[in-house]
Design a protein around this motif. Structure first.
Motif, PDB file in Angstrom:
ATOM      1  N   MET A 195       5.849  14.519  -4.312  1.00  8.29           N
ATOM      2  CA  MET A 195       6.083  13.089  -4.517  1.00  8.29           C
ATOM      3  C   MET A 195       5.902  12.682  -5.982  1.00  8.29           C
ATOM      4  SD  MET A 195       6.841  11.869  -1.577  1.00  8.29           S
ATOM      5  CE  MET A 195       6.584  10.102  -1.744  1.00  8.29           C
ATOM      6  N   ARG A 202       0.420   4.529  -2.376  1.00 10.96           N
ATOM      7  CA  ARG A 202       0.172   5.850  -1.796  1.00 10.96           C
ATOM      8  C   ARG A 202       1.166   6.885  -2.299  1.00 10.96           C
ATOM      9  NH1 ARG A 202      -0.818   3.548   4.164  1.00 10.96           N
ATOM     10  NH2 ARG A 202      -3.081   3.378   4.119  1.00 10.96           N
ATOM     11  N   ALA A 203       2.413   6.439  -2.557  1.00  5.85           N
ATOM     12  CA  ALA A 203       3.415   7.376  -3.055  1.00  5.85           C
ATOM     13  C   ALA A 203       2.993   7.944  -4.414  1.00  5.85           C
ATOM     14  CB  ALA A 203       4.763   6.672  -3.153  1.00  5.85           C
ATOM     15  N   LEU A 235      10.342  15.910   3.665  1.00  4.06           N
ATOM     16  CA  LEU A 235      10.378  14.703   4.509  1.00  4.06           C
ATOM     17  C   LEU A 235      10.085  13.420   3.733  1.00  4.06           C
ATOM     18  CD1 LEU A 235      10.601  13.410   7.339  1.00  4.06           C
ATOM     19  CD2 LEU A 235       8.158  13.807   7.613  1.00  4.06           C
ATOM     20  N   ALA A 236       8.912  13.379   3.089  1.00  2.13           N
ATOM     21  CA  ALA A 236       8.527  12.143   2.393  1.00  2.13           C
ATOM     22  C   ALA A 236       9.387  11.911   1.153  1.00  2.13           C
ATOM     23  CB  ALA A 236       7.050  12.186   2.022  1.00  2.13           C
ATOM     24  N   LYS A 257      13.609   8.416  -1.514  1.00  2.00           N
ATOM     25  CA  LYS A 257      15.057   8.285  -1.294  1.00  2.00           C
ATOM     26  C   LYS A 257      15.850   9.347  -2.057  1.00  2.00           C
ATOM     27  CE  LYS A 257      14.216   4.483   0.994  1.00  2.00           C
ATOM     28  NZ  LYS A 257      13.987   4.634   2.424  1.00  2.00           N
ATOM     29  N   ARG A 297      12.395  10.229   2.628  1.00  2.00           N
ATOM     30  CA  ARG A 297      12.126   8.931   3.246  1.00  2.00           C
ATOM     31  C   ARG A 297      11.590   7.904   2.253  1.00  2.00           C
ATOM     32  NH1 ARG A 297      14.709  10.741   6.693  1.00  2.00           N
ATOM     33  NH2 ARG A 297      14.165  11.191   8.860  1.00  2.00           N
ATOM     34  N   VAL A 298      10.697   8.347   1.369  1.00  5.11           N
ATOM     35  CA  VAL A 298      10.001   7.392   0.501  1.00  5.11           C
ATOM     36  C   VAL A 298      10.658   7.325  -0.883  1.00  5.11           C
ATOM     37  CG1 VAL A 298       7.794   6.754  -0.501  1.00  5.11           C
ATOM     38  CG2 VAL A 298       7.861   7.849   1.750  1.00  5.11           C
ATOM     39  N   GLN A 337       8.198   4.912   9.982  1.00  4.57           N
ATOM     40  CA  GLN A 337       8.663   6.264   9.635  1.00  4.57           C
ATOM     41  C   GLN A 337       7.701   7.314  10.169  1.00  4.57           C
ATOM     42  OE1 GLN A 337       8.807   5.766   5.390  1.00  4.57           O
ATOM     43  NE2 GLN A 337      11.009   5.384   5.365  1.00  4.57           N
ATOM     44  N   ARG A 390       3.055  19.784  -0.890  1.00  4.37           N
ATOM     45  CA  ARG A 390       3.645  18.613  -0.236  1.00  4.37           C
ATOM     46  C   ARG A 390       3.257  17.331  -0.965  1.00  4.37           C
ATOM     47  NH1 ARG A 390       1.999  17.217   5.882  1.00  4.37           N
ATOM     48  NH2 ARG A 390      -0.022  16.964   4.871  1.00  4.37           N
ATOM     49  N   ALA A 391       1.981  17.259  -1.370  1.00  2.00           N
ATOM     50  CA  ALA A 391       1.529  16.072  -2.101  1.00  2.00           C
ATOM     51  C   ALA A 391       2.184  16.016  -3.482  1.00  2.00           C
ATOM     52  CB  ALA A 391       0.010  16.080  -2.222  1.00  2.00           C
ATOM     53  N   SER A 450      -0.396   8.891   3.793  1.00  2.57           N
ATOM     54  CA  SER A 450      -0.870   9.165   2.427  1.00  2.57           C
ATOM     55  C   SER A 450       0.293   9.562   1.516  1.00  2.57           C
ATOM     56  CB  SER A 450      -1.942  10.251   2.435  1.00  2.57           C
ATOM     57  OG  SER A 450      -1.343  11.522   2.562  1.00  2.57           O
ATOM     58  N   LEU A 451       1.406   9.984   2.119  1.00  5.86           N
ATOM     59  CA  LEU A 451       2.592  10.309   1.318  1.00  5.86           C
ATOM     60  C   LEU A 451       3.435   9.064   1.046  1.00  5.86           C
ATOM     61  CD1 LEU A 451       3.540  13.591   3.162  1.00  5.86           C
ATOM     62  CD2 LEU A 451       2.906  13.446   0.765  1.00  5.86           C
ATOM     63  N   GLY A 452       2.986   7.924   1.544  1.00  8.90           N
ATOM     64  CA  GLY A 452       3.700   6.675   1.283  1.00  8.90           C
ATOM     65  C   GLY A 452       4.676   6.293   2.372  1.00  8.90           C
ATOM     66  N   MET A 453       4.711   7.057   3.478  1.00  9.36           N
ATOM     67  CA  MET A 453       5.628   6.712   4.565  1.00  9.36           C
ATOM     68  C   MET A 453       5.108   5.472   5.296  1.00  9.36           C
ATOM     69  SD  MET A 453       6.427  10.555   5.917  1.00  9.36           S
ATOM     70  CE  MET A 453       7.471  10.120   7.286  1.00  9.36           C
ATOM     71  N   MET A 505      -2.711  13.156  -1.631  1.00 10.44           N
ATOM     72  CA  MET A 505      -3.993  13.431  -0.967  1.00 10.44           C
ATOM     73  C   MET A 505      -3.915  14.774  -0.245  1.00 10.44           C
ATOM     74  SD  MET A 505      -6.776  11.273   0.435  1.00 10.44           S
ATOM     75  CE  MET A 505      -8.140  11.747   1.462  1.00 10.44           C
ATOM     76  N   ILE A 563       0.825  -1.210   0.000  1.00  9.71           N
ATOM     77  CA  ILE A 563       0.000   0.000   0.000  1.00  9.71           C
ATOM     78  C   ILE A 563       0.863   1.266   0.000  1.00  9.71           C
ATOM     79  CG2 ILE A 563      -0.288   0.081   2.499  1.00  9.71           C
ATOM     80  CD1 ILE A 563      -3.017   0.920  -0.059  1.00  9.71           C
ATOM     81  N   ASN A 564       2.057   1.191   0.615  1.00 16.54           N
ATOM     82  CA  ASN A 564       2.921   2.378   0.664  1.00 16.54           C
ATOM     83  C   ASN A 564       3.371   2.796  -0.730  1.00 16.54           C
ATOM     84  OD1 ASN A 564       2.769   2.503   3.461  1.00 16.54           O
ATOM     85  ND2 ASN A 564       4.436   1.028   3.694  1.00 16.54           N
TER      86      ASN A 564
END
Lengths: 244, 345
Positions: A157, A80-81, A104-105, A111, A108-109, B258, A153-154, B251-254, A85, A76-77
């Motif tokens: 990604m 979501r990336a 941040l994301a 990379k 983290r997500v 995290q 922010r959304a 929702s950002l995929g974290m 939303m 699911i992650n």
């Protein structure tokens, strides 16, 4: 791009079983802007939240870019990336600066390195018109500015789809315009969007398709011209009479 | 026109007067605290005086002069000549003197002693074992050693209590039934029994069965005790962060981890800092209970001093003041940290 098949969401509350979403099927093509409207409690927000897995749906399938959310093996992650939303209450991270909210994301997500992420963040903040607030904390920003940061922010990604859950409902009236302008700009650029909103003007101007929901079901679907000038269903007529 | 101007002027005048009046009330408000300050002083002096009077009635001998030596004292070690011999030189070295002694068999020794304790003169004949003088050195007294024990005991058990509390707090909100109930049982058992009893169980039961030292038992009991309370603070802190924060991050995929680490915990930490520091301040005070298993902390040092001085009142008052000093320093530190963390508000 998004394919929903007979989605059902059941809440087991103290007052009994509630079918919040009751067999919704729809498809959203790439670049399409779909606006979902309906009275409160009609299940439109719940359906939107099912699309990025914030609510687990009880039955049916939601297929995003060929990935079925109902499949237990789906990460699911990863989904979501790709699905941005925007929330009614902005939900910015209050302990991080505007810039850090955007990076941040990404770090983290996705990379990404801090440098790349910051460049991307500043570019997006310029796009939504608040680059001079990059180093402020969210609490220093007005509601409209916070929501524009939340959109940026959304977008940071690089999502393929953007979901908006009543993005202007918590704003003071004079700030609604600045947020809608950013959303219009996004639609013009060809972003695939699903928007739950009470802004009928926005729906009429930007939507490719309007979905009217009531009591968990899709009652009427059509182009804005059709829906706002000549709705077929009684419930849609009644709703429009109340909000317009 | 004239009339309207005069209306305007009177309006301005009135507003100005209103502001002046407000300013006056503000000044008065600060002025008027003095009777209350006076009352506070009177009450405090009254309490002190009546205590003093009551103590006078029971004819207690105050011996404050006996107390300082228990903070730090000078010990004097006798320096003795190791053979039969004669003092052949006395050289002054500031506060000390170096005494050179020699025997008939060409044995030679240099003894350094404090100048004011010198007991011999140049050329004096001495028998083996005679005292030449004393060296003086400062040592920490039992009160300071006890304070040190209390501090490291509290620090070590706070550290383990914090880790235990964090894990248990997270376990309390876990989705897994077993983990959630294990955490709940631990918290309820600890919070439902007195610390004193826990310390006895840790030492006399667990300590005997697993052959643990009293320090391990003391630290273990305190850490387990603090952990249960910290767990509840952590749980409440995490649950107080709005669900929207988690949803936004997810929702950002974290990942869940995290989200917890980068979004929820930093915000929760800021909120739980005041109750958490209160808990650790409590732990410093509660650590006095380990004196029952013969760990020589500040409280036990106090009791030991009383057995040799009978200065009961003085020692307990001093011990209380020392605890108070440590806890107020700690709360000042936390106050400072809270101010630093409040930047994003």
């Amino acid at each position: 791009m998004i394919k929903a098949q007979n989605v059902v969401k059941i809440f087991n509350g103290y007052s009994g079983v509630v079918r919040a979403v009751d067999g919704v099927s729809t498809e959203v093509a790439k670049g399409e802007v779909v606006v979902i409207i309906g009275p409160s409690g009609s299940g439109k927000s719940t359906f939107l939240r099912c699309i990025n897995g914030l609510e687990a749906f009880t039955e049916g399938h939601i297929i995003i870019d060929g990935v079925d959310l109902a499949d237990k093996k789906t990460n699911i992650n990863k989904v979501r990336a790709e699905v941005g939303m925007v929330f009614q209450q902005f939900n910015l991270f209050p302990h991080k600066t505007v810039l850090e909210n955007l990076t941040l994301a990404q770090c983290r997500v996705r990379k990404r390195s801090k440098k790349v992420a910051e460049e991307k963040a500043r570019m997006l903040l310029r796009k939504v018109g608040i680059h001079e607030k990059a180093d402020d904390f969210p609490s220093r920003l007005s509601g409209g500015q916070q929501q524009r940061v939340a959109i940026a922010r959304a977008l940071a990604m690089d999502p393929k789809i953007m979901l908006f859950d009543e993005p202007t409902s918590a704003l003071d009236p004079e700030m609604v315009g600045e947020v809608l302008d950013v959303m219009k700009q996004l639609a013009k650029e060809g972003m695939t969007m699903m928007v739950v909103t009470h802004e009928m003007g926005f729906a009429r101007e930007v939507a490719d398709r309007v979905i009217f929901m009531d009591e968990g079901k899709v009652v009427e679907v059509g182009t804005p011209e059709h829906f706002f000038t000549n709705p077929k269903e009684e419930r849609a007529k009644l709703f429009l009479k109340q909000v317009l | 026109m004239v009339e309207r101007n005069s209306v305007k002027t009177s309006l301005i005048n009135r507003t100005a007067k209103k502001f002046r009046r407000q300013k006056d009330t503000l000044l008065n408000a600060t002025d008027k605290t003095w009777p209350w300050k006076l009352l506070l002083a009177v009450i405090l002096i009254g309490v002190a005086a009546s205590t003093w009077g009551a103590v006078q009635r029971i004819d207690y001998q105050w011996r404050w002069n006996r107390v300082p030596q228990y903070f730090a004292y000078v010990s004097e070690d006798a320096q003795k000549i190791p053979f039969d011999g004669k003092v052949i030189a006395i050289v002054s070295q500031g506060k000390d003197v170096a005494v050179t002694v020699a025997s008939g068999k060409a044995e030679k020794a240099v003894l350094t002693v404090a100048a004011d304790t010198l007991k011999v003169t140049d050329g004096e004949e001495l028998l083996s074992g005679a005292t030449v003088g004393f060296t003086k050195s400062w040592h920490l007294g039992p009160l300071m050693l006890g304070l040190w024990t209390t501090l490291w005991l509290s620090a070590v058990s706070s550290f383990f209590g914090l880790i235990l509390g964090l894990i248990t707090g997270l376990a309390r909100i876990s989705k897994n039934f077993t983990i959630r109930w294990l955490a709940l049982l631990y918290v309820e058992c600890i919070r439902g029994t007195p610390l004193l009893v826990q310390i006895f169980i840790a030492y006399f039961f667990l300590g005997t069965v697993f052959n643990l030292s009293r320090n391990v038992c003391g630290v273990g009991a305190l850490a387990l005790f603090a952990g249960a309370y910290v767990a509840e603070i952590v749980r409440a802190g995490i649950q107080s962060i709005s669900k929207g924060q988690t949803e936004a991050a997810r929702s950002l995929g974290m990942t869940a981890l995290q989200t917890m680490r980068d979004v929820v915990m930093p915000q929760a930490f800021k909120r739980i800092l005041p109750p958490l520091s209160g808990q650790f301040i409590s732990l410093i005070k509660d650590s006095s209970l380990v004196s029952v298993i013969a760990i020589t902390d500040l409280a036990k040092s106090g009791r030991e001093i009383i057995t040799s001085t009978f200065a009961t009142f003085e020692v307990w008052l001093i011990v209380a003041a020392m605890y108070l000093l440590v806890t107020s320093l700690l709360s000042q530190l936390v106050f400072y940290m809270e101010r630093r963390l409040a930047v994003s508000d």
